[in-house]
Design an enzyme around this catalytic site. Structure first.
Site, PDB file in Angstrom:
ATOM      1  N   TYR A 156       0.838  -1.213   0.000  1.00 56.14           N
ATOM      2  CA  TYR A 156       0.000   0.000   0.000  1.00 56.14           C
ATOM      3  C   TYR A 156       0.871   1.260   0.000  1.00 56.14           C
ATOM      4  CZ  TYR A 156      -4.689   1.950   0.366  1.00 56.14           C
ATOM      5  OH  TYR A 156      -5.858   2.598   0.108  1.00 56.14           O
ATOM      6  N   LYS A 163      -3.316   8.337   3.168  1.00 59.93           N
ATOM      7  CA  LYS A 163      -4.526   8.105   3.971  1.00 59.93           C
ATOM      8  C   LYS A 163      -4.338   8.615   5.405  1.00 59.93           C
ATOM      9  CE  LYS A 163      -7.235   6.162   0.889  1.00 59.93           C
ATOM     10  NZ  LYS A 163      -8.242   7.031   0.231  1.00 59.93           N
TER      11      LYS A 163
HETATM   12  P1  NAP Z   1     -12.762   3.978  -8.028  1.00 65.32           P
HETATM   13  O1  NAP Z   1     -14.093   3.536  -8.441  1.00 65.32           O
HETATM   14  O2  NAP Z   1     -11.640   3.746  -8.978  1.00 65.32           O
HETATM   15  O3  NAP Z   1     -12.821   5.502  -7.596  1.00 65.32           O
HETATM   16  C1  NAP Z   1     -11.687   6.324  -7.501  1.00 65.32           C
HETATM   17  C2  NAP Z   1     -12.066   7.647  -8.087  1.00 65.32           C
HETATM   18  O4  NAP Z   1     -11.022   8.626  -7.911  1.00 65.32           O
HETATM   19  C3  NAP Z   1     -12.315   7.534  -9.591  1.00 65.32           C
HETATM   20  O5  NAP Z   1     -13.546   8.125  -9.915  1.00 65.32           O
HETATM   21  C4  NAP Z   1     -11.142   8.335 -10.161  1.00 65.32           C
HETATM   22  O6  NAP Z   1     -11.419   8.897 -11.412  1.00 65.32           O
HETATM   23  C5  NAP Z   1     -11.015   9.389  -9.094  1.00 65.32           C
HETATM   24  N1  NAP Z   1      -9.803  10.176  -9.267  1.00 65.32           N
HETATM   25  C6  NAP Z   1      -8.510   9.769  -9.316  1.00 65.32           C
HETATM   26  N2  NAP Z   1      -7.690  10.816  -9.521  1.00 65.32           N
HETATM   27  C7  NAP Z   1      -8.478  11.915  -9.601  1.00 65.32           C
HETATM   28  C8  NAP Z   1      -8.249  13.287  -9.789  1.00 65.32           C
HETATM   29  N3  NAP Z   1      -7.004  13.782  -9.970  1.00 65.32           N
HETATM   30  N4  NAP Z   1      -9.284  14.154  -9.818  1.00 65.32           N
HETATM   31  C9  NAP Z   1     -10.555  13.686  -9.665  1.00 65.32           C
HETATM   32  N5  NAP Z   1     -10.861  12.390  -9.476  1.00 65.32           N
HETATM   33  C10 NAP Z   1      -9.831  11.506  -9.449  1.00 65.32           C
HETATM   34  O7  NAP Z   1     -12.297   3.224  -6.678  1.00 65.32           O
HETATM   35  P2  NAP Z   1     -12.901   3.188  -5.196  1.00 65.32           P
HETATM   36  O8  NAP Z   1     -12.299   1.977  -4.581  1.00 65.32           O
HETATM   37  O9  NAP Z   1     -14.355   3.363  -5.215  1.00 65.32           O
HETATM   38  O10 NAP Z   1     -12.178   4.453  -4.512  1.00 65.32           O
HETATM   39  C11 NAP Z   1     -12.884   5.494  -3.870  1.00 65.32           C
HETATM   40  C12 NAP Z   1     -12.228   5.854  -2.557  1.00 65.32           C
HETATM   41  O11 NAP Z   1     -12.393   4.769  -1.649  1.00 65.32           O
HETATM   42  C13 NAP Z   1     -10.725   6.116  -2.646  1.00 65.32           C
HETATM   43  O12 NAP Z   1     -10.382   7.184  -1.780  1.00 65.32           O
HETATM   44  C14 NAP Z   1     -10.145   4.810  -2.110  1.00 65.32           C
HETATM   45  O13 NAP Z   1      -8.833   4.952  -1.592  1.00 65.32           O
HETATM   46  C15 NAP Z   1     -11.153   4.528  -1.025  1.00 65.32           C
HETATM   47  N6  NAP Z   1     -11.114   3.159  -0.485  1.00 65.32           N
HETATM   48  C16 NAP Z   1     -11.288   2.097  -1.332  1.00 65.32           C
HETATM   49  C17 NAP Z   1     -11.217   0.811  -0.804  1.00 65.32           C
HETATM   50  C18 NAP Z   1     -11.366  -0.382  -1.705  1.00 65.32           C
HETATM   51  O14 NAP Z   1     -10.997  -1.492  -1.280  1.00 65.32           O
HETATM   52  N7  NAP Z   1     -11.894  -0.234  -2.920  1.00 65.32           N
HETATM   53  C19 NAP Z   1     -11.026   0.607   0.571  1.00 65.32           C
HETATM   54  C20 NAP Z   1     -10.877   1.704   1.392  1.00 65.32           C
HETATM   55  C21 NAP Z   1     -10.927   2.976   0.854  1.00 65.32           C
HETATM   56  P3  NAP Z   1     -10.705   8.246 -12.738  1.00 65.32           P
HETATM   57  O15 NAP Z   1     -10.647   6.788 -12.551  1.00 65.32           O
HETATM   58  O16 NAP Z   1     -11.601   8.704 -13.832  1.00 65.32           O
HETATM   59  O17 NAP Z   1      -9.336   8.829 -12.791  1.00 65.32           O
END
Ligand code: NAP
Length: 257
Positions: A156, A163
């Site tokens: 990570y 984070k």
């Molecule tokens: P996701 O569907 O890939 O969402 C991530 C989002 O961040 C995408 O819409 C991406 O847009 C956007 N993004 C990245 N760079 C950006 C920028 N410069 N400006 C604006 N938007 C941007 O994945 P997700 O897992 O749902 O992630 C959402 C949040 O949950 C994140 O903070 C992640 O760390 C957190 N989280 C996820 C998990 C997990 O296991 N999935 C666990 C804990 C926390 P593009 O793809 O279009 O660039």
């Protein structure tokens, strides 16, 4: 009548139907909330986001790269024009260059460190600043984090550092936005869920398996679990909850063994 009837939300971070932001959207919409959306300003991303949200007839779909201050300002002025004001802002955004998940942490370059921290942590500060004039009193700002901020998790790396900065920012923003307008600022710390962002993390499958094997509930985390927690944290039932990191991880975070 839904508990969020007449309320408005800006959702930042829907990419597709697997996104945690989409699960949150579904939970808010089911309770009557009107939702606007941002997307990364690239044609391919816009198409994906529009396809995901097409059933909602949203009045607000705006481009926003959170590294671009002018676009951030534009987002919130468009939100104000469209809805008058907002009750909820969801920040569900993170990014670190792929190699940071593949190389040892001590090899992280200065540029990659800055990118990860800028997109994944500083962006919450910038969003809070722009959202403050547009959010109603007793509004809610919610972000998404992961337990690697507190404990070592393989691969990570710099995202864990981002984070940790994000969670600390939640506490500082909670004090300032609470004093200014009684706005609550919280984070959900979700266990591993397979999304596009997660797919970029080397060994993600083992993170899911380990969460099942080691957690008290021995269960994976579903996007709906995150949606339900977000709905609670943005609702009046959580009106005295702010500055918190709220774990939705089947209890994994309490284990010491
Ligand atoms: P996701 O569907 O890939 O969402 C991530 C989002 O961040 C995408 O819409 C991406 O847009 C956007 N993004 C990245 N760079 C950006 C920028 N410069 N400006 C604006 N938007 C941007 O994945 P997700 O897992 O749902 O992630 C959402 C949040 O949950 C994140 O903070 C992640 O760390 C957190 N989280 C996820 C998990 C997990 O296991 N999935 C666990 C804990 C926390 P593009 O793809 O279009 O660039």
């Amino acid at each position: 009548m839904g508990q969020l009837e007449g309320k408005t939300a800006l959702i930042m971070g829907v990419l597709n139907e697997h996104s945690l932001a989409w699960a949150i959207t579904e939970a808010l919409v089911a309770e009557g909330c009107a939702c606007g959306f941002t997307y990364m300003p690239e044609e391919r991303m816009e198409r994906r986001v529009r396809k995901t949200i097409e059933g909602l007839n949203s009045r607000l779909i705006v481009p926003c790269d959170v590294q671009n201050d002018a676009q951030l300002q534009q987002v919130f002025s468009r939100a104000q024009e469209t809805y008058g004001s907002l009750d909820i802002v969801i920040h569900s955004i993170a990014f670190a260059p792929r190699q940071t998940f593949e190389e040892p942490f001590h090899k992280t370059s200065r540029a990659d460190f800055q990118t990860a921290l800028d997109v994944s942590a500083y962006s919450l500060v910038a969003v809070a600043r722009e959202a403050l004039p547009v959010l109603n009193e007793y509004g809610s700002l919610l972000t998404l984090t992961y337990g690697a901020s507190q404990r070592w998790i393989p691969n990570y790396n710099v995202m864990a550092v981002a984070k940790a900065a994000l969670e600390c920012s939640v506490r500082y923003l909670a004090v300032e936005l609470g004093e200014a307008k009684k706005i609550r600022v919280n984070a959900i710390s979700a266990g591993p869920v397979k999304t596009m962002a997660a797919a970029g993390i080397k060994g993600f499958g083992s993170m899911v398996e380990r969460n099942v094997v080691k957690s008290p509930l021995h269960e994976t985390i579903e996007p709906e679990d995150v949606g339900a927690a977000a709905l609670f944290l943005c609702s009046s039932g959580a009106k005295r909850i702010t500055g918190q990191v709220y774990y939705v991880d089947s209890g994994y975070s309490v284990m010491g063994w």
